[in-house]
Design a protein around this motif. Structure first.
Motif, PDB file in Angstrom:
ATOM      1  N   MET A  36      -8.395  23.933  -3.810  1.00 17.62           N
ATOM      2  CA  MET A  36      -9.982  23.423  -3.382  1.00 17.62           C
ATOM      3  C   MET A  36     -10.728  24.293  -4.209  1.00 17.62           C
ATOM      4  O   MET A  36     -10.660  25.238  -4.710  1.00 17.62           O
ATOM      5  CB  MET A  36      -9.877  24.140  -1.961  1.00 17.62           C
ATOM      6  CG  MET A  36     -11.073  23.650  -1.197  1.00 17.62           C
ATOM      7  SD  MET A  36     -10.671  21.921  -0.641  1.00 17.62           S
ATOM      8  CE  MET A  36      -9.584  22.025   0.684  1.00 17.62           C
ATOM      9  N   LEU A  37     -11.670  23.209  -4.443  1.00 22.69           N
ATOM     10  CA  LEU A  37     -12.747  23.990  -5.210  1.00 22.69           C
ATOM     11  C   LEU A  37     -14.069  24.627  -4.576  1.00 22.69           C
ATOM     12  O   LEU A  37     -14.390  24.075  -3.314  1.00 22.69           O
ATOM     13  CB  LEU A  37     -13.643  22.681  -6.066  1.00 22.69           C
ATOM     14  CG  LEU A  37     -12.680  21.714  -6.899  1.00 22.69           C
ATOM     15  CD1 LEU A  37     -13.542  20.430  -7.476  1.00 22.69           C
ATOM     16  CD2 LEU A  37     -12.215  22.570  -8.172  1.00 22.69           C
ATOM     17  N   GLU A  92     -25.867  14.096 -14.102  1.00 22.41           N
ATOM     18  CA  GLU A  92     -24.650  14.880 -14.139  1.00 22.41           C
ATOM     19  C   GLU A  92     -24.673  16.126 -15.084  1.00 22.41           C
ATOM     20  O   GLU A  92     -25.643  15.898 -15.910  1.00 22.41           O
ATOM     21  CB  GLU A  92     -23.731  13.818 -14.688  1.00 22.41           C
ATOM     22  CG  GLU A  92     -23.212  12.633 -13.800  1.00 22.41           C
ATOM     23  CD  GLU A  92     -22.095  12.056 -14.486  1.00 22.41           C
ATOM     24  OE1 GLU A  92     -21.243  12.360 -15.219  1.00 22.41           O
ATOM     25  OE2 GLU A  92     -21.805  10.877 -13.924  1.00 22.41           O
ATOM     26  N   ASN A  95     -19.265  19.884 -16.319  1.00 23.84           N
ATOM     27  CA  ASN A  95     -18.234  20.184 -15.606  1.00 23.84           C
ATOM     28  C   ASN A  95     -18.313  22.031 -15.631  1.00 23.84           C
ATOM     29  O   ASN A  95     -17.558  22.598 -14.559  1.00 23.84           O
ATOM     30  CB  ASN A  95     -17.016  19.679 -15.345  1.00 23.84           C
ATOM     31  CG  ASN A  95     -17.034  18.324 -14.199  1.00 23.84           C
ATOM     32  OD1 ASN A  95     -18.093  18.553 -13.548  1.00 23.84           O
ATOM     33  ND2 ASN A  95     -16.061  17.628 -14.491  1.00 23.84           N
ATOM     34  N   ARG A 115     -19.814  23.549 -13.079  1.00 22.20           N
ATOM     35  CA  ARG A 115     -19.735  23.157 -11.776  1.00 22.20           C
ATOM     36  C   ARG A 115     -19.475  24.429 -10.640  1.00 22.20           C
ATOM     37  O   ARG A 115     -20.386  24.357  -9.667  1.00 22.20           O
ATOM     38  CB  ARG A 115     -18.540  22.284 -11.843  1.00 22.20           C
ATOM     39  CG  ARG A 115     -18.403  21.564 -10.287  1.00 22.20           C
ATOM     40  CD  ARG A 115     -16.987  20.357 -10.426  1.00 22.20           C
ATOM     41  NE  ARG A 115     -15.838  21.427 -10.905  1.00 22.20           N
ATOM     42  CZ  ARG A 115     -14.733  20.588 -11.142  1.00 22.20           C
ATOM     43  NH1 ARG A 115     -14.583  19.244 -11.348  1.00 22.20           N
ATOM     44  NH2 ARG A 115     -13.495  21.369 -11.585  1.00 22.20           N
ATOM     45  N   HIS A 162     -18.832  24.143  -2.081  1.00 21.49           N
ATOM     46  CA  HIS A 162     -17.929  23.467  -2.734  1.00 21.49           C
ATOM     47  C   HIS A 162     -18.836  22.509  -3.672  1.00 21.49           C
ATOM     48  O   HIS A 162     -19.587  21.826  -3.357  1.00 21.49           O
ATOM     49  CB  HIS A 162     -17.122  22.582  -1.915  1.00 21.49           C
ATOM     50  CG  HIS A 162     -16.317  23.307  -0.595  1.00 21.49           C
ATOM     51  ND1 HIS A 162     -15.360  23.775  -0.901  1.00 21.49           N
ATOM     52  CD2 HIS A 162     -16.547  23.006   0.571  1.00 21.49           C
ATOM     53  CE1 HIS A 162     -14.900  24.192   0.136  1.00 21.49           C
ATOM     54  NE2 HIS A 162     -15.777  23.865   1.230  1.00 21.49           N
ATOM     55  N   PRO A 163     -18.522  22.632  -4.865  1.00 22.15           N
ATOM     56  CA  PRO A 163     -19.069  21.654  -5.840  1.00 22.15           C
ATOM     57  C   PRO A 163     -18.881  20.084  -5.776  1.00 22.15           C
ATOM     58  O   PRO A 163     -17.577  19.657  -4.927  1.00 22.15           O
ATOM     59  CB  PRO A 163     -18.740  22.067  -7.372  1.00 22.15           C
ATOM     60  CG  PRO A 163     -17.322  22.820  -6.899  1.00 22.15           C
ATOM     61  CD  PRO A 163     -17.235  23.036  -5.675  1.00 22.15           C
ATOM     62  N   THR A 164     -19.462  19.147  -5.953  1.00 19.98           N
ATOM     63  CA  THR A 164     -19.104  17.853  -6.076  1.00 19.98           C
ATOM     64  C   THR A 164     -18.257  17.633  -7.421  1.00 19.98           C
ATOM     65  O   THR A 164     -18.618  18.207  -8.574  1.00 19.98           O
ATOM     66  CB  THR A 164     -20.330  16.856  -6.192  1.00 19.98           C
ATOM     67  OG1 THR A 164     -21.407  17.218  -7.096  1.00 19.98           O
ATOM     68  CG2 THR A 164     -20.839  17.095  -4.691  1.00 19.98           C
ATOM     69  N   ILE A 165     -17.782  16.377  -7.636  1.00 18.47           N
ATOM     70  CA  ILE A 165     -17.129  16.079  -8.756  1.00 18.47           C
ATOM     71  C   ILE A 165     -17.639  14.658  -9.132  1.00 18.47           C
ATOM     72  O   ILE A 165     -17.565  13.596  -8.216  1.00 18.47           O
ATOM     73  CB  ILE A 165     -15.718  15.804  -8.539  1.00 18.47           C
ATOM     74  CG1 ILE A 165     -14.872  17.145  -8.001  1.00 18.47           C
ATOM     75  CG2 ILE A 165     -14.941  15.300  -9.708  1.00 18.47           C
ATOM     76  CD1 ILE A 165     -13.410  17.007  -7.757  1.00 18.47           C
ATOM     77  N   PRO A 166     -18.442  14.453 -10.228  1.00 20.01           N
ATOM     78  CA  PRO A 166     -18.833  15.551 -11.121  1.00 20.01           C
ATOM     79  C   PRO A 166     -20.046  16.583 -10.684  1.00 20.01           C
ATOM     80  O   PRO A 166     -20.423  16.108  -9.791  1.00 20.01           O
ATOM     81  CB  PRO A 166     -19.427  14.467 -12.348  1.00 20.01           C
ATOM     82  CG  PRO A 166     -19.923  13.336 -11.756  1.00 20.01           C
ATOM     83  CD  PRO A 166     -19.068  13.194 -10.505  1.00 20.01           C
ATOM     84  N   ALA A 192     -23.485  17.703 -10.509  1.00 24.74           N
ATOM     85  CA  ALA A 192     -24.873  17.060 -10.560  1.00 24.74           C
ATOM     86  C   ALA A 192     -25.954  17.811  -9.993  1.00 24.74           C
ATOM     87  O   ALA A 192     -25.791  18.768  -9.271  1.00 24.74           O
ATOM     88  CB  ALA A 192     -24.645  15.879  -9.416  1.00 24.74           C
ATOM     89  N   SER A 219     -26.067  19.724  -6.359  1.00 26.32           N
ATOM     90  CA  SER A 219     -25.065  18.913  -5.479  1.00 26.32           C
ATOM     91  C   SER A 219     -24.203  19.637  -5.067  1.00 26.32           C
ATOM     92  O   SER A 219     -23.296  20.219  -5.780  1.00 26.32           O
ATOM     93  CB  SER A 219     -25.022  17.653  -6.039  1.00 26.32           C
ATOM     94  OG  SER A 219     -24.121  16.674  -5.015  1.00 26.32           O
ATOM     95  N   ARG A 242     -21.093  20.480  -1.272  1.00 24.90           N
ATOM     96  CA  ARG A 242     -20.814  20.472   0.181  1.00 24.90           C
ATOM     97  C   ARG A 242     -20.840  21.612   0.682  1.00 24.90           C
ATOM     98  O   ARG A 242     -20.405  22.625   0.378  1.00 24.90           O
ATOM     99  CB  ARG A 242     -19.482  19.839  -0.034  1.00 24.90           C
ATOM    100  CG  ARG A 242     -19.222  18.279  -0.711  1.00 24.90           C
ATOM    101  CD  ARG A 242     -20.144  17.274  -0.097  1.00 24.90           C
ATOM    102  NE  ARG A 242     -19.718  16.136  -0.727  1.00 24.90           N
ATOM    103  CZ  ARG A 242     -20.986  15.336  -1.578  1.00 24.90           C
ATOM    104  NH1 ARG A 242     -22.122  16.372  -1.455  1.00 24.90           N
ATOM    105  NH2 ARG A 242     -20.831  14.460  -2.157  1.00 24.90           N
TER     106      ARG A 242
END
Lengths: 245, 357
Positions: free
Chosen positions: A1-2, A39, A42, A45, A54-58, A60, A84, A86
């Motif tokens: 989990m990030l 973007e 990473n 990130r 939590h970061p988003t992938i990618p 941003a 960006s 979560r």
């Protein structure tokens, strides 16, 4: 989990202080909002977020620039740099920097909504041909310059604004304040944006580096910040670290 | 992980499960490492006998998959599987993926529509040519032709509300991939069934099936099921939420919701007097003891859902032996409530061919 890896104590050095949670909404009229998503590498990130997010992938970055005609703090301009992220499963933007054009707005945004706002000179031009945004510091150095051209009309609900998380010293301690923005949109355009200057270090970290523009929009609207209802601990996931105010 | 998944497919085939689906996702770091599903499914096809092989969903944008290659690969899979292929279609809902392939999000609905109209023709016609927006081709015979007549059943994944209507209008099966609650799924299913009766099918059959996505962890002791299954579901949802949704990144008419994240945020809380909820088991989710799962599937069945696609694990959180045991228990205690032994051994249902205008 990030998870984010930024030290909340280090982030807290520039955090605003909110003496008490506001009970009334803050209304902004005659608002033009420019938003650009881009973007980042990473490598930036996890390092830009506290462990509760939590970061988003990618990775941003979200740049928002506001020109406000009327507010409790008078007319002002505002630039917000967000990452960006979560909070639990919810889409959010974590504020890394905010620059307001007036002392009154900076003070209000810090004390009532927890934005880490400083003052600076903001250029904001919105024409039929596009949008220009700039930020310069007190020495006249350009920190940010963005040009967006080719405006294309969109439907009123085509732009998504995610909620904002501001790290602030609150009556409950150091917390991420969940700042929502309700909008009544009048006009929406999508644009092609180009970044001339983006001095990430001036906004908190050289890793704040928008390497690839995704999209930009400009919206005219009325906006309202309702009273903050929830805060989160910056070092704990939202599922367990969220508190009602 | 790939070998665990293959083992699960072999066991599912032995136990009488009807379908196995492999998704197509790219650049997902935490879960769903399935960027070449056609390769994985070729192995599944070779190692199983009865189970239907679900290639879905293929992302129908030319930057990711050229339609000719989709038709060719699908036909080859259909042959290798002995006519057991199901083909799902999709357009991707994340900037994570679309951005990676430099796809213009404005175009994905258009190219998806073009793909679903040309694929059956490529399979059914000996000479096919096309002048379209997403791609064009001179007259050629696209080979091989699939084994199934007139072609494998086609589906579309449904994340955004309204896509079920796109599926119905084209005679495509509705492959739910976001975890909608009972109420929302009932609304979608009812509307789908109403519309599909009047459809103008894109191919040689009307696939009027509705499958939903769910999770499965079955254990005799509901407490153990809950303790293992609920963290798996949560982990999947959180990892899923890390994707950068197109609607967040890019203003467009073509993406009106935040994908699965939006669905998770809108999920209704179950009623407190539900006996499963009193045990701490999530409503509508296939985590629990066999009684809970029987009641849950009956409820889905009652609202018109014709199949449930279960995620068996997420990020390998559940040890493989426990996954296999959950499947065995499910087959032993739950499946007989819905299918006889003869039905589980007979070929899986597929829609009949229709006259093409």
């Amino acid at each position: 989990m990030l998870f984010g890896t930024a030290d909340p104590a280090a982030l807290a050095q520039t955090a605003a202080t909110v003496p008490e949670f506001a009970g009334e909404p803050i209304r902004l009229s005659d608002v033009t909002c420019f938003q650009m998503t881009a973007e980042m590498k990473n490598s930036a990130r996890e390092s830009q977020l506290p462990p509760g997010l939590h970061p988003t992938i990618p990775a941003a970055l979200i740049l928002q620039a506001f020109e406000v005609g009327e507010s409790p703090w008078g007319a002002f301009r505002l630039v917000v740099i967000r990452v960006s992220c979560r909070s639990g499963v919810r889409a959010r933007g974590f504020t890394r920097a905010a620059i307001a054009s007036t002392e009154a707005a900076a003070e209000g945004l810090r004390g009532q909504l927890g934005f880490p706002a400083n003052t600076g000179m903001i250029g904001f031009r919105h024409g039929y041909d596009g949008v220009s945004i700039s930020v310069t510091d007190s020495d006249g150095a350009c920190l940010l310059a963005v040009e967006a051209i080719d405006p294309e009309p969109m439907a009123l609900d085509d732009v998504q604004y995610t909620g904002t998380l501001n790290l602030a010293h609150t009556p409950l301690g150091l917390r991420l304040m969940q700042v929502e923005m309700n909008t009544t949109v009048q006009r929406v355009e999508r644009l092609n944006a180009r970044i001339g200057t983006f001095a990430g270090a001036a906004f908190g970290d050289a890793l704040l580096d928008p390497v690839r523009v995704i999209a930009a929009s400009v919206v005219t609207m009325e906006a309202e910040f309702p009273p903050v209802r929830f805060v989160c601990r910056p070092d704990e996931p939202a599922f367990t670290g969220t508190e009602s105010v | 992980m790939y070998h665990n998944a293959l083992e699960q497919c072999r066991l599912a085939d032995e136990l009488g499960f009807d379908h196995v689906w492999a998704v197509e996702h790219h650049f997902l770091e935490e879960y769903s490492h399935c960027s070449a599903p056609e390769v994985f499914l070729a192995a599944v096809a070779a190692q199983t006998k009865r189970i239907r092989v679900g290639h879905g969903a293929v992302v129908c944008v030319p930057e990711m998959n050229h339609p000719i290659r989709v038709a060719e690969r699908a036909a080859a899979l259909d042959i290798i599987s002995g006519g057991r292929l199901e083909l799902g279609t999709a357009r991707s809902s994340t900037w994570t993926e679309l951005g990676g392939f430099e796809v213009n999000p404005d175009d994905t609905k258009k190219t998806w529509d073009e793909f679903v109209r040309v694929l059956p023709k490529m399979w059914m016609e000996d000479e096919f040519e096309w002048q379209g927006k997403g791609f064009s081709m001179p007259a050629r015979n696209v080979l091989p032709k699939p084994l199934q007549e007139p072609h494998p059943p086609l589906w579309v994944t449904v994340t955004s509300p309204g896509t079920e209507l796109d599926a119905a209008d084209r005679g495509l099966g509705c492959l739910g991939v976001s975890a909608a609650g009972y109420e929302e799924q009932e609304r979608r299913t009812k509307e789908y069934h109403r519309r599909v009766r009047e459809c103008d099918p894109v191919g040689g059959m009307i696939n009027d099936q509705v499958h939903t996505m769910n999770f499965l962890y079955c254990h005799e002791d509901y407490r153990q099921a809950r303790d293992v299954g609920v963290p798996m579901v949560t982990a999947f949802n959180v990892a899923n939420a890390h994707l950068y949704w197109t609607r967040e990144a890019y203003p467009t008419r073509a993406y009106q919701t935040l994908g699965n994240a939006g669905a998770a945020m809108k999920a209704k809380k179950p009623s407190a007097d539900d006996p499963s909820v009193a045990k701490g088991l999530p409503e509508g989710v296939g985590v629990g003891d066999p009684d809970h799962l029987i009641a849950t599937i009956r409820r889905w069945e009652s609202i018109g859902v014709t199949g449930i696609n279960f995620l068996l694990n997420a990020m390998e959180m559940v040890p493989q032996e426990q996954v296999l045991e959950s499947m065995r228990l499910f087959a032993r205690e739950v499946m007989p409530q819905f299918q006889t032994k003869a039905e589980r051994e007979a070929p899986v249902y597929t829609p009949a061919a229709v006259e093409v205008a």
